[in-house]
Design a protein around this motif. Structure first.
Motif, PDB file in Angstrom:
ATOM      1  N   THR A 268       0.855  -1.194   0.000  1.00 53.31           N
ATOM      2  CA  THR A 268       0.000   0.000   0.000  1.00 53.31           C
ATOM      3  C   THR A 268       0.886   1.237   0.000  1.00 53.31           C
ATOM      4  O   THR A 268       2.043   1.183   0.448  1.00 53.31           O
ATOM      5  N   GLN A 352      -3.293   7.508  -3.678  1.00 53.83           N
ATOM      6  CA  GLN A 352      -3.283   6.411  -2.699  1.00 53.83           C
ATOM      7  C   GLN A 352      -3.757   5.140  -3.398  1.00 53.83           C
ATOM      8  O   GLN A 352      -4.722   5.169  -4.182  1.00 53.83           O
ATOM      9  N   VAL A 354      -3.077   0.412  -3.887  1.00 57.69           N
ATOM     10  CA  VAL A 354      -2.546  -0.889  -3.493  1.00 57.69           C
ATOM     11  C   VAL A 354      -1.911  -1.538  -4.704  1.00 57.69           C
ATOM     12  O   VAL A 354      -2.508  -1.579  -5.800  1.00 57.69           O
TER      13      VAL A 354
END
Length: 360
Positions: A268, A352, A354
């Motif tokens: 992440t 942001q 993953v």
């Protein structure tokens, strides 16, 4: 007293005539009883043609010349049978059985039979009835298999193997307090920590300490069913445009975390720019925590949130480079993805997401 108290050897009386007779009888007895050896201890009938000096331990129910001599040592001397009454504690070697026997409470038992205590170069006691002091001990098969059994009376008791240093416990393996298999360790022999528990019913393994540590350097396995690595940590995402990062600076919250399970890495990140710099070209995220595998099947990025981006109408996507530690950024269009460039970023861009990929 005419004889000695233990071996019943005849004394020579004062002024006795033919002293040699008494002396020779004592010598014959000593010849039988010192370092005694018997041919057998299972015969109850005298052998038909004994040899001078042959000796036997008379079995029960004797007949003939041995009648009434159960348990005595019979020796054939000067053409006749001579008998000696053994005492408790005597040892005999039995040629037919190739073993020593010992007389205890009137019964002859083979050495290696049932004994209250036994020490081999060590002192046993009523708690440690078998004591061995040696550099090694070996238990071997007798043709096929060999099993060492440690038996306890009830489930609440203990049947275990205790490993010690200077007589202080350091590790114990076995059934301690119940019938589940336990492994525990100690630094001082007093405080114990449980390492592993195997449930006797389900067969499931439990780690009572709640943690499993892998080596710092991975020991890779080609077996697809073997877990050979686990790691957790942090990483620092970076950004380049056209392979350069001139003047790019990052905000205080810029960073990432990862979890690696075997070959799979889930990373992440929060990319926070404070300046996009002056470099131009395709946008690439850098600094992945592990090198990816070399494969046409690439890892991917899932973007969860973005802010301060420019000229983007669809979702932000990413593809991990084959055999590298970078991820190329894309924007989704109508049925296709196109590479993002420096134009899509501002001095306050935030991204942001993953990243999931296979590690080399």
């Amino acid at each position: 007293m005419d004889t000695t108290p233990r071996l019943k050897l005849p004394y020579i009386a004062p002024q006795q005539a033919q002293k040699q007779v008494t002396y020779n009888e004592a010598m014959r007895s000593l010849d039988v009883l010192v370092q005694p050896v018997v041919k057998s201890r299972t015969l109850a009938t005298p052998p038909g043609s004994p040899t001078e000096g042959d000796a036997y331990l008379v079995a029960s129910g004797p007949t003939g010349a041995w009648a009434g001599k159960t348990g005595k040592i019979a020796c054939f001397l000067d053409g006749a049978w001579m008998f000696h009454t053994p005492l408790d504690g005597w040892l005999l070697y039995v040629e037919a059985d190739a073993e020593f026997v010992r007389r205890q409470a009137g019964v002859w038992n083979a050495i290696g039979g049932s004994y209250p205590k036994l020490g081999v170069n060590a002192t046993p006691d009523l708690s440690t009835r078998l004591a061995v002091a040696a550099d090694a001990s070996r238990f071997s098969h007798d043709g096929t298999s060999h099993r060492l059994s440690i038996n306890k009376a009830a489930a609440a008791d203990t049947a275990s193997l205790l490993l010690q240093t200077a007589a202080s416990g350091r590790a114990e393996i076995g059934l301690a307090g119940d019938d589940d298999l336990r492994i525990k360790v100690s630094a001082d022999g007093a405080t114990w920590k449980h390492v592993l528990l195997a449930d006797r019913t389900s067969g499931l393994l439990t780690l009572p300490a709640g943690q499993l540590k892998f080596p710092t350097t991975q020991l890779p396995s080609s077996d697809p069913t073997t877990l050979d690595d686990y790691r957790e940590g942090t990483w620092t995402p970076g950004l380049t445009f056209g392979g350069a990062s001139v003047g790019i600076t990052y905000g205080a919250s810029n960073g990432g975390r990862y979890t690696r399970i075997g070959r799979l890495c889930v990373a992440t990140f929060f990319l926070q720019l404070s300046s996009k710099g002056s470099s131009t070209g395709s946008a690439v995220l850098t600094g992945l925590p592990f090198t990816s595998i070399s494969s046409a099947v690439l890892g991917m990025m899932l973007s969860g949130w973005a802010n301060g981006m420019s000229a983007i109408t669809g979702a932000i996507q990413g593809a991990v480079a084959s055999g590298g530690t970078t991820l190329s950024l894309y924007g989704s269009g109508t049925g296709a993805s196109s590479a993002l460039t420096n134009i899509a970023f501002t001095n306050s861009s935030q991204l942001q997401g993953v990243i999931i990929y296979d590690v080399a």
